[in-house]
Motif scaffolding. Sequence first.
Motif, PDB file in Angstrom:
ATOM      1  N   ALA A 162      33.825  25.372  31.158  1.00  0.00           N
ATOM      2  CA  ALA A 162      34.431  24.294  31.868  1.00  0.00           C
ATOM      3  C   ALA A 162      35.128  23.917  31.384  1.00  0.00           C
ATOM      4  O   ALA A 162      35.853  22.670  31.232  1.00  0.00           O
ATOM      5  N   ALA A 163      36.728  24.407  30.714  1.00  0.00           N
ATOM      6  CA  ALA A 163      37.770  23.997  30.205  1.00  0.00           C
ATOM      7  C   ALA A 163      38.214  23.484  31.639  1.00  0.00           C
ATOM      8  O   ALA A 163      38.317  24.070  32.825  1.00  0.00           O
ATOM      9  N   PRO A 164      39.120  22.145  31.907  1.00  0.00           N
ATOM     10  CA  PRO A 164      39.888  21.746  32.732  1.00  0.00           C
ATOM     11  C   PRO A 164      40.900  22.956  33.478  1.00  0.00           C
ATOM     12  O   PRO A 164      40.178  22.412  34.741  1.00  0.00           O
ATOM     13  N   ASP A 165      41.530  23.927  32.778  1.00  0.00           N
ATOM     14  CA  ASP A 165      42.615  24.391  33.463  1.00  0.00           C
ATOM     15  C   ASP A 165      41.200  25.888  34.339  1.00  0.00           C
ATOM     16  O   ASP A 165      41.981  26.161  35.262  1.00  0.00           O
ATOM     17  N   GLU A 166      40.041  25.780  33.699  1.00  0.00           N
ATOM     18  CA  GLU A 166      38.968  26.635  34.217  1.00  0.00           C
ATOM     19  C   GLU A 166      38.458  26.135  35.620  1.00  0.00           C
ATOM     20  O   GLU A 166      38.221  26.427  36.757  1.00  0.00           O
ATOM     21  N   LEU A 167      38.485  24.725  35.778  1.00  0.00           N
ATOM     22  CA  LEU A 167      38.084  23.131  36.607  1.00  0.00           C
ATOM     23  C   LEU A 167      39.175  23.696  37.730  1.00  0.00           C
ATOM     24  O   LEU A 167      38.984  23.831  39.302  1.00  0.00           O
ATOM     25  N   ASN A 168      40.160  23.713  37.482  1.00  0.00           N
ATOM     26  CA  ASN A 168      41.389  23.888  38.307  1.00  0.00           C
ATOM     27  C   ASN A 168      41.168  25.085  39.227  1.00  0.00           C
ATOM     28  O   ASN A 168      41.979  24.945  40.356  1.00  0.00           O
ATOM     29  N   GLY A 169      41.739  26.263  38.148  1.00  0.00           N
ATOM     30  CA  GLY A 169      40.963  27.587  38.922  1.00  0.00           C
ATOM     31  C   GLY A 169      39.877  27.782  39.926  1.00  0.00           C
ATOM     32  O   GLY A 169      40.361  28.218  40.450  1.00  0.00           O
ATOM     33  N   LEU A 170      38.823  27.154  39.546  1.00  0.00           N
ATOM     34  CA  LEU A 170      37.589  26.758  40.731  1.00  0.00           C
ATOM     35  C   LEU A 170      38.429  26.130  41.795  1.00  0.00           C
ATOM     36  O   LEU A 170      37.818  26.787  42.999  1.00  0.00           O
ATOM     37  N   LYS A 171      38.916  24.962  41.770  1.00  0.00           N
ATOM     38  CA  LYS A 171      39.718  24.311  42.997  1.00  0.00           C
ATOM     39  C   LYS A 171      40.261  25.131  43.496  1.00  0.00           C
ATOM     40  O   LYS A 171      39.924  25.452  44.839  1.00  0.00           O
ATOM     41  N   SER A 172      40.878  25.916  43.327  1.00  0.00           N
ATOM     42  CA  SER A 172      42.168  26.180  43.525  1.00  0.00           C
ATOM     43  C   SER A 172      41.788  27.808  44.445  1.00  0.00           C
ATOM     44  O   SER A 172      42.197  28.714  45.232  1.00  0.00           O
ATOM     45  N   GLY A 173      40.686  28.936  44.253  1.00  0.00           N
ATOM     46  CA  GLY A 173      39.892  29.349  44.092  1.00  0.00           C
ATOM     47  C   GLY A 173      40.670  31.016  43.238  1.00  0.00           C
ATOM     48  O   GLY A 173      40.383  31.850  43.894  1.00  0.00           O
ATOM     49  N   GLU A 174      40.988  30.542  42.912  1.00  0.00           N
ATOM     50  CA  GLU A 174      41.260  32.038  41.814  1.00  0.00           C
ATOM     51  C   GLU A 174      40.318  31.617  40.664  1.00  0.00           C
ATOM     52  O   GLU A 174      39.985  33.179  40.773  1.00  0.00           O
ATOM     53  N   ILE A 175      38.769  31.177  41.080  1.00  0.00           N
ATOM     54  CA  ILE A 175      38.183  31.776  40.370  1.00  0.00           C
ATOM     55  C   ILE A 175      37.216  31.213  40.791  1.00  0.00           C
ATOM     56  O   ILE A 175      37.555  30.421  42.032  1.00  0.00           O
ATOM     57  N   ALA A 183      43.032  35.312  32.404  1.00  0.00           N
ATOM     58  CA  ALA A 183      42.902  36.180  33.129  1.00  0.00           C
ATOM     59  C   ALA A 183      42.899  36.015  34.609  1.00  0.00           C
ATOM     60  O   ALA A 183      43.400  36.587  35.366  1.00  0.00           O
ATOM     61  N   SER A 184      43.462  34.075  34.543  1.00  0.00           N
ATOM     62  CA  SER A 184      42.998  33.633  35.695  1.00  0.00           C
ATOM     63  C   SER A 184      45.015  33.444  36.091  1.00  0.00           C
ATOM     64  O   SER A 184      45.041  33.726  37.002  1.00  0.00           O
ATOM     65  N   GLN A 185      45.482  32.938  35.439  1.00  0.00           N
ATOM     66  CA  GLN A 185      47.250  33.028  34.520  1.00  0.00           C
ATOM     67  C   GLN A 185      47.453  35.190  35.318  1.00  0.00           C
ATOM     68  O   GLN A 185      48.149  34.849  36.272  1.00  0.00           O
ATOM     69  N   ALA A 186      46.800  35.532  35.326  1.00  0.00           N
ATOM     70  CA  ALA A 186      47.326  37.479  35.383  1.00  0.00           C
ATOM     71  C   ALA A 186      46.829  37.522  36.841  1.00  0.00           C
ATOM     72  O   ALA A 186      47.821  37.955  37.724  1.00  0.00           O
TER      73      ALA A 186
END
Length: 343
Positions: free
Chosen positions: A255-268, A235-238
């Motif tokens: 909270a996988a690494p890609d999810e945490l990166n998305g949290l940092k970037s604001g996508e999540i 979903a974050s990629q989309a």
Amino acid sequence: MSFRARWMVPAAVLAVLVPALAGCGGGGGSAPGSKQLTIAVVPKAVGFDYWTHVKDGAECAAQKLGNVKIEWNGVSQETDVTGQLNLLNGSLQRGVDSLIYAATDAQALVPVTQKAQQAKIPVYNIDSGTTPQNVPLFATDNIKGAQQVAQIMNEKLNGHGSVALLEFQPGSMTNNQRKQGFVDGLKQYPGLNLVADQADHSDSNQALDVTNNILTAHPDLNGLFGSNEPSVIGASQAIKQRGQQGKTVLVGWDAAPDELNGLKSGEISALIVQNPFRMGFDSVIAAVQHIRQNVNVTNEDTGVYTVTSQNMNDREIQAILQPSCANPPLPPDDPWLKYVNMK
């Protein structure tokens, strides 16, 4: 005050507690003369960050107990119910001392539990159980966690908007409970309208496609709940591909690494995070203590936490996101801490 000081049993208490327990067969090692125990721990699937933390917790418990071997094995996809059945039956045929598993399907795995019980092999569920649930379950309160998602959506959207749900594996207990919690939670916020509910079968590529389909059908979608790790990643990629960051509120699970990166970037916008390390740790301690000391084992809520970009670097949250045997994320009231020396 550090996470360890707040959540762990103080060393001074352990210094008194452990010798006392040693007299009744407890403490940070195996009882004198006890045979090595083989505990089969079977996740829904291997290769995911979440299940790796379960494994770390189980192996930490085995290390602290002593004379315990963890037999870790799993299928590559959470949709492979038949494959998991074969693995579990193989463990029972080898005569493991206890079986701990996360059910890929709430009904299809019931016969495995029954077979273990008939063979007098203690059996426990972690993360996901069965219907009916006739053995102890070490798991998150998924309904409560998903209700928190609805609350976050309401706050982020100021009480109004269209939202969608990405399920991961209909038929699995955790999937069904998260859907139930989210749908029930939305009833508390009449300004939020659920316009789409689709499944991605726990595959991030399918989650990407499904999210794109939802956004095509509902271009003004305000919020999206990705209910497990692959769902959130796809979903974050989309959302990123469509330039929807900041327009579509994405609340995820795990909270996988890609999810945490998305949290940092604001996508999540936020993540609902479990404590998989504790599931693995406590279930193994429970299994061993039941075998060695006939300790009674009951269901356990292993906790759920809301993680945002504002609190993700807090000590308590970091211990959950990056658990280790040196600093395990175990609350001081964890009922199984008294059986091991955590020094």
